[in-house]
Design an enzyme around this catalytic site. Structure first.
Site: not given
Length: 244
Positions: A38, A65, A67, A70, A130, A222
């Site tokens: 990703k 990714d 997002k 617009d 999230t 992470r």
């Protein structure tokens, strides 16, 4: 460790790095594990399309990714450019509305129609981040109701717009499945192995819990990228997914 292609391919490793060299080091440590990669805003804005092409040349599936959110015409053009880059998945914000999501699909389809070597990426919509909890959604973003209600409403809109799935927390996957059917895909960040730091996530599950709950893909950053031994961390997560 020998890992099955199908389960490893449901793990998306978030390459959240400030430059390509740091990302390459992580990718090298995971060589041979057929996971999804990703690429988010931080890395894409630093390394650009060339790094995405580099991952594709290495044989990885890539989720870009960014997002997009617009006006429909701008998103249509962006979707076309992303599709021509050869990514396997990209996303837009469901909050942009049905017309915008339809435009993303149209832009991707037009790019594929213009080049027979391309395949249509999986296009998904972000429902609620999230990191968003009930209070933030109600009081700051200004959306009434529960997080689950909002996520399901956005999922239905994405499906009506012809998108393939949504990004949501693993806590909402079963409700999405009930509303949109088993073929509608769910990509779930907010995954934390037992005992790891929660960080800035608000709605989380472990890898095993997410897979058992029906997540199509889990996104892990992470706990892998920040681990002393990223390869071992990834293998342990896949092993937990297999046991779910």
């Amino acid at each position: 460790m020998m890992l099955p292609q199908n389960m490893a391919g449901r793990l998306m490793v978030a390459l959240d790095f400030p430059d390509a060299d740091k990302a390459r080091k992580l990718v090298k440590s995971l060589q041979g594990i057929p996971c999804y990669m990703k690429v988010g805003m931080q890395l894409f804005y630093a390394a650009g399309p060339d790094f995405v092409r580099e991952l594709k040349d290495k044989g990885y599936s890539v989720f870009l990714d960014l997002k997009m959110h617009d006006i429909p015409n701008t998103v249509r053009g962006g979707a076309g450019s992303i599709t021509r880059l050869g990514v396997d998945m990209f996303n837009v914000h469901a909050a942009g509305g049905t017309a915008m999501m339809c435009a993303a699909r149209e832009g991707a389809q037009a790019a594929v129609e213009g080049n027979s070597a391309l395949t249509l990426p999986t296009i998904i919509a972000v429902t609620q981040l999230t990191s968003t909890d009930q209070r933030t959604m109600n009081e700051e973003i200004g959306i009434a109701g529960s997080v689950e209600e909002t996520v399901v409403r956005y999922a239905r809109l994405a499906q009506e717009a012809g998108l393939h799935g949504v990004v949501a927390s693993p806590l909402e996957v079963q409700a999405i499945g009930a509303a949109c059917g088993p073929d509608f895909r769910t990509v779930t960040p907010g995954i934390r192995p037992a005992g790891s730091s929660v960080g800035d996530q608000a709605r989380i599950l472990t890898p095993g819990q997410a897979i058992a709950g029906g997540s199509s893909y889990i996104v892990v950053g992470r706990p892998i990228t920040g681990a002393a031994d990223p390869r071992t961390a990834a293998e342990q997560i896949i092993e937990e997914m297999m046991k779910a």
